[in-house]
Motif scaffolding. Structure first.
Motif, PDB file in Angstrom:
ATOM      1  N   ASN A 204       0.826  -1.211   0.000  1.00 13.01           N
ATOM      2  CA  ASN A 204       0.000   0.000   0.000  1.00 13.01           C
ATOM      3  C   ASN A 204       0.863   1.266   0.000  1.00 13.01           C
ATOM      4  O   ASN A 204       0.398   2.334   0.369  1.00 13.01           O
ATOM      5  CB  ASN A 204      -1.017  -0.006   1.139  1.00 13.01           C
TER       6      ASN A 204
ATOM      7  N   LEU B 105       3.214   2.374   1.799  1.00 12.94           N
ATOM      8  CA  LEU B 105       3.744   3.009   3.013  1.00 12.94           C
ATOM      9  C   LEU B 105       5.268   2.989   2.942  1.00 12.94           C
ATOM     10  O   LEU B 105       5.941   3.831   3.518  1.00 12.94           O
ATOM     11  CB  LEU B 105       3.277   2.272   4.270  1.00 12.94           C
TER      12      LEU B 105
ATOM     13  N   LEU C 103      -2.804   8.881  -1.680  1.00 16.84           N
ATOM     14  CA  LEU C 103      -3.746   8.707  -0.572  1.00 16.84           C
ATOM     15  C   LEU C 103      -5.091   8.201  -1.092  1.00 16.84           C
ATOM     16  O   LEU C 103      -5.716   7.334  -0.499  1.00 16.84           O
ATOM     17  CB  LEU C 103      -3.937  10.037   0.176  1.00 16.84           C
ATOM     18  N   ARG C 104      -5.523   8.741  -2.242  1.00 16.70           N
ATOM     19  CA  ARG C 104      -6.818   8.336  -2.771  1.00 16.70           C
ATOM     20  C   ARG C 104      -6.785   6.858  -3.167  1.00 16.70           C
ATOM     21  O   ARG C 104      -7.695   6.103  -2.873  1.00 16.70           O
ATOM     22  CB  ARG C 104      -7.192   9.214  -3.964  1.00 16.70           C
TER      23      ARG C 104
ATOM     24  N   ARG D  21      -4.894   4.604  -1.978  1.00 19.28           N
ATOM     25  CA  ARG D  21      -4.721   3.758  -0.807  1.00 19.28           C
ATOM     26  C   ARG D  21      -6.039   3.364  -0.165  1.00 19.28           C
ATOM     27  O   ARG D  21      -6.107   2.373   0.554  1.00 19.28           O
ATOM     28  CB  ARG D  21      -3.894   4.510   0.227  1.00 19.28           C
ATOM     29  N   THR D  22      -7.079   4.168  -0.400  1.00 23.15           N
ATOM     30  CA  THR D  22      -8.357   3.827   0.238  1.00 23.15           C
ATOM     31  C   THR D  22      -8.925   2.527  -0.326  1.00 23.15           C
ATOM     32  O   THR D  22      -9.881   1.998   0.198  1.00 23.15           O
ATOM     33  CB  THR D  22      -9.401   4.952   0.052  1.00 23.15           C
TER      34      THR D  22
ATOM     35  N   PHE E 247      -5.678  -1.682   5.828  1.00 25.13           N
ATOM     36  CA  PHE E 247      -4.442  -2.096   6.487  1.00 25.13           C
ATOM     37  C   PHE E 247      -4.700  -2.224   7.981  1.00 25.13           C
ATOM     38  O   PHE E 247      -5.225  -1.310   8.603  1.00 25.13           O
ATOM     39  CB  PHE E 247      -3.328  -1.070   6.224  1.00 25.13           C
TER      40      PHE E 247
ATOM     41  N   GLU F 168     -14.262   8.031  10.106  1.00 26.10           N
ATOM     42  CA  GLU F 168     -13.374   9.120   9.679  1.00 26.10           C
ATOM     43  C   GLU F 168     -12.940   9.010   8.202  1.00 26.10           C
ATOM     44  O   GLU F 168     -13.209   9.901   7.406  1.00 26.10           O
ATOM     45  CB  GLU F 168     -12.150   9.152  10.597  1.00 26.10           C
ATOM     46  N   ALA F 169     -12.263   7.915   7.872  1.00 28.16           N
ATOM     47  CA  ALA F 169     -11.673   7.831   6.529  1.00 28.16           C
ATOM     48  C   ALA F 169     -12.708   7.747   5.392  1.00 28.16           C
ATOM     49  O   ALA F 169     -12.563   8.440   4.393  1.00 28.16           O
ATOM     50  CB  ALA F 169     -10.691   6.669   6.457  1.00 28.16           C
TER      51      ALA F 169
ATOM     52  N   SER G 197     -13.905  11.442   5.092  1.00 31.89           N
ATOM     53  CA  SER G 197     -12.939  12.485   4.729  1.00 31.89           C
ATOM     54  C   SER G 197     -12.065  12.083   3.540  1.00 31.89           C
ATOM     55  O   SER G 197     -11.652  12.926   2.762  1.00 31.89           O
ATOM     56  CB  SER G 197     -12.058  12.843   5.925  1.00 31.89           C
ATOM     57  N   ALA G 198     -11.782  10.795   3.380  1.00 29.26           N
ATOM     58  CA  ALA G 198     -10.892  10.400   2.292  1.00 29.26           C
ATOM     59  C   ALA G 198     -11.657   9.993   1.032  1.00 29.26           C
ATOM     60  O   ALA G 198     -11.206  10.225  -0.078  1.00 29.26           O
ATOM     61  CB  ALA G 198      -9.985   9.256   2.744  1.00 29.26           C
TER      62      ALA G 198
ATOM     63  N   ARG H 223     -12.528  -0.578  10.996  1.00 29.04           N
ATOM     64  CA  ARG H 223     -12.088   0.685  10.401  1.00 29.04           C
ATOM     65  C   ARG H 223     -11.527   0.451   9.002  1.00 29.04           C
ATOM     66  O   ARG H 223     -11.799   1.220   8.074  1.00 29.04           O
ATOM     67  CB  ARG H 223     -11.024   1.320  11.308  1.00 29.04           C
ATOM     68  N   ALA H 224     -10.762  -0.635   8.847  1.00 27.85           N
ATOM     69  CA  ALA H 224     -10.202  -0.941   7.531  1.00 27.85           C
ATOM     70  C   ALA H 224     -11.315  -1.341   6.552  1.00 27.85           C
ATOM     71  O   ALA H 224     -11.303  -0.938   5.388  1.00 27.85           O
ATOM     72  CB  ALA H 224      -9.171  -2.058   7.658  1.00 27.85           C
TER      73      ALA H 224
ATOM     74  N   LEU I 257     -13.721   1.231   4.490  1.00 33.06           N
ATOM     75  CA  LEU I 257     -13.320   1.821   3.212  1.00 33.06           C
ATOM     76  C   LEU I 257     -13.850   1.005   2.029  1.00 33.06           C
ATOM     77  O   LEU I 257     -13.688   1.403   0.890  1.00 33.06           O
ATOM     78  CB  LEU I 257     -11.791   1.901   3.130  1.00 33.06           C
TER      79      LEU I 257
END
Lengths: 322, 254
Positions: free
Chosen positions: B52, B54, B87-88, B90-91, B95, B114-115, B118-119, B163-164, B167
């Motif tokens: 991804n 990182l 970043l876009r 990566r959604t 992870f 959140e993601a 916002s993402a 959370r992962a 997305l």
């Protein structure tokens, strides 16, 4: 050898009702008495000595000219802190950015404004008109669209606020930077892995966590600045310290007037400390398992424990433990 | 064969003079669960983090569903994308970290929503509803308003998984998701992961849980010294390994 006493079962123990006798602390009592006597002496010295001029203190404490001066001190502090921390945050972000020129420019700013004494900086701003008669706005190194006289743009009040804010920004930058560095790098990595946009990473993820270490240091700075505003008296601006000087030069009651100023500085810093406590609580959300009680809650709890203890004294002593 | 969901091709990565990945090739088909095992320092985590982006890789490429993660291809050139575009992209990749890395100042619900909002710019209503659903799926319906520190490690990791998933990623990467947990909490996290696998989520899991690999994986990959030594179905790699290094590793962990 006889069996240890604790192992002998008494009638009381089998009934499950041993009485606990609390340990005595004579040393604590003696220390307490000594401090109480010293305090009483200090209060006595303050109250009974007529040289402190308490009636004059009372007469001037809420005098309109003093109140105006207090207000002006508050204004200068607010301007200094708000502008200082805004600029400081920008400087901190520059310093942490991956662009070398931005980082070194921010470093240079902090180096310069932290190194020159505040009083000198204030005098420079005050005398800016002597250095640059005109300030022009336009294309850098090119034609100017319009210009103004420095004297009109930067009066003494602006010079003072500007001086305080620019000086404060250097310290604020370091505090904010320290706050950002205190956040676990894993947080940023997680935010990046989730694809959260960069600005959002800073303001939603990093900054709130950084605030935990920024707020106590910023509280120090704000309280420092409340008192620091007194240096602008050299620019003959009517803040608190300058104002009491004006008054005692007229009426000769030096000590009483200094006391008036001291009392107001005490009041301002006390209010700010209280505010700081609540701000810290706000940013402590989620970081402790339970929030620490506010001062008001603490007082209420102590009172309620006392009352409960008076109502009933349980055999195990100690009253309620919460 | 169809486009693989994850296509790792000839990936090299060095930290200074230390070569951590030395030409790694890996293909993961949609809906497949790949478990990567290997001794520590073998490059498993680095590989996962390269997928991804990182970690930036030095050579080779990584494509998710036919799309490069950190680059744009034009002819035979790869142009590095700007951070915003990375970043876009990566959604599309979930992870899950070893140490959870939940946001401690946000509630469980806020962590999950959140993601996506916002993402990915998805509507808040939809994301809130999905969050409720996901928290139920990981068995934490009652904890939506709790803060991460009020939860056990196992619960925190399950929030991290929710959370992962929020997305709606094409693939979820797990970096030793149970290594930071107390032994009695490992099971609850593995159960959630197993349910995901059954539901058809494409997953790549770095783990030391050989039992999980045997039961859930479609493919087990054994890595050592920055290379994939062997890969295949769990029955083959775990029970009849073809390489001495695999045998030596398994004899230590089994």
């Amino acid at each position: 050898m006889s069996a240890p006493a604790v192992l002998e079962e008494t009638a009381a123990e089998s009934a499950g009702s041993l009485t606990v006798v609390k340990a005595r602390h004579p040393g604590r009592w003696i220390a307490g008495v000594v401090v109480a006597v010293l305090l009483a002496m200090a209060v006595n010295a303050l109250v009974t000595n007529p040289a402190w001029d308490w009636p004059v203190v009372g007469a001037y404490l809420f005098h309109p000219s003093v109140l105006h001066a207090v207000l002006f001190t508050v204004e200068l502090t607010a301007l200094g802190i708000v502008l200082g921390f805004l600029l400081g945050t920008v400087l901190a972000l520059m310093r942490l950015s991956r662009v070398p020129l931005l980082a070194s420019a921010a470093w240079g700013y902090v180096w310069l404004f932290r190194s020159v004494p505040l009083i000198l900086q204030l005098l420079f701003w005050y005398n800016l008109a002597a250095l640059y008669k005109q300030i022009s706005f336009g294309v850098p190194f090119g034609p100017a669209f319009f210009s103004v006289d420095s004297m009109d743009l930067i009066g003494p009040v602006t010079a003072a606020a500007l001086g305080l804010a620019l000086h404060q920004a250097a310290y604020a930058a370091e505090i904010v930077r320290g706050g950002f560095l205190s956040v676990d790098p894993g947080q940023l990595e997680a935010a990046a892995a989730l694809g959260i946009p960069r600005a959002r990473q800073i303001f939603r993820i990093q900054l709130p966590q950084a605030m935990r270490s920024i707020v106590p240091a910023a509280g120090n700075e704000i309280i420092g600045l409340v008192k620091g505003t007194s240096v602008v008296y050299i620019m003959a601006l009517p803040e608190l310290f300058y104002q009491v000087q004006v008054i005692y030069n007229r009426n000769g009651r030096v000590i009483a007037m200094l006391l008036v100023a001291a009392i107001w500085y005490l009041v301002l810093t006390t209010v700010l400390s209280g505010v700081q406590h609540y701000v810290e609580r706000r940013f402590g959300r989620g970081l402790a398992r339970a929030l620490s009680p506010t001062p008001a809650q603490r007082v209420r709890r102590i009172l309620s424990v006392r009352r409960a203890a008076r109502r009933q004294r349980p055999a195990w002593g100690g009253g309620e433990r919460r | 064969m169809s486009t693989p969901m994850v296509d790792v091709h000839g990936v090299h990565k060095s930290y200074g003079s230390l070569e951590v990945l030395r030409g790694v090739d890996l293909k993961v088909q949609p809906g497949e669960v790949t478990v990567i095992i290997g001794p520590s320092g073998s490059g498993k985590s680095t590989l996962l983090r390269s997928i991804n982006h990182l970690e930036k890789i030095d050579r080779g490429y990584v494509a998710i569903d036919g799309e490069f993660v950190g680059y744009r291809r034009s002819g035979d050139r790869l142009y590095e994308l700007r951070e915003r575009d990375i970043l876009r992209r990566r959604t599309q990749i979930g992870f899950v970290f070893q140490n959870f890395h939940l946001f401690p100042h946000l509630t469980v619900r806020e962590n999950v929503t959140e993601a996506p909002v916002s993402a990915q710019g998805r509507p808040r209503d939809e994301v809130e509803a999905l969050t409720t659903e996901l928290l139920e799926q990981v068995g934490l319906s009652g904890k939506a308003d709790a803060y991460p520190r009020q939860l056990s490690g196992g619960q925190q990791q399950r929030v991290a998984i929710a959370r992962a998933l929020a997305l709606r990623p094409k693939v979820v990467l797990f970096d030793e998701p149970t290594s930071a947990l107390d032994p009695e909490l490992v099971g609850e996290v593995l159960e959630v992961m197993q349910a995901l696998a059954r539901g058809g989520t494409t997953m790549i899991v770095v783990t030391h849980e050989i039992g999980f690999a045997r039961e859930v994986a479609d493919t087990v990959v054994f890595m050592d010294a920055g290379q994939i030594v062997e890969h295949g179905p769990p029955g083959q790699v775990l029970d009849r390994p073809g390489h001495d290094r695999t045998r030596a590793f398994l004899s230590k962990v089994l």
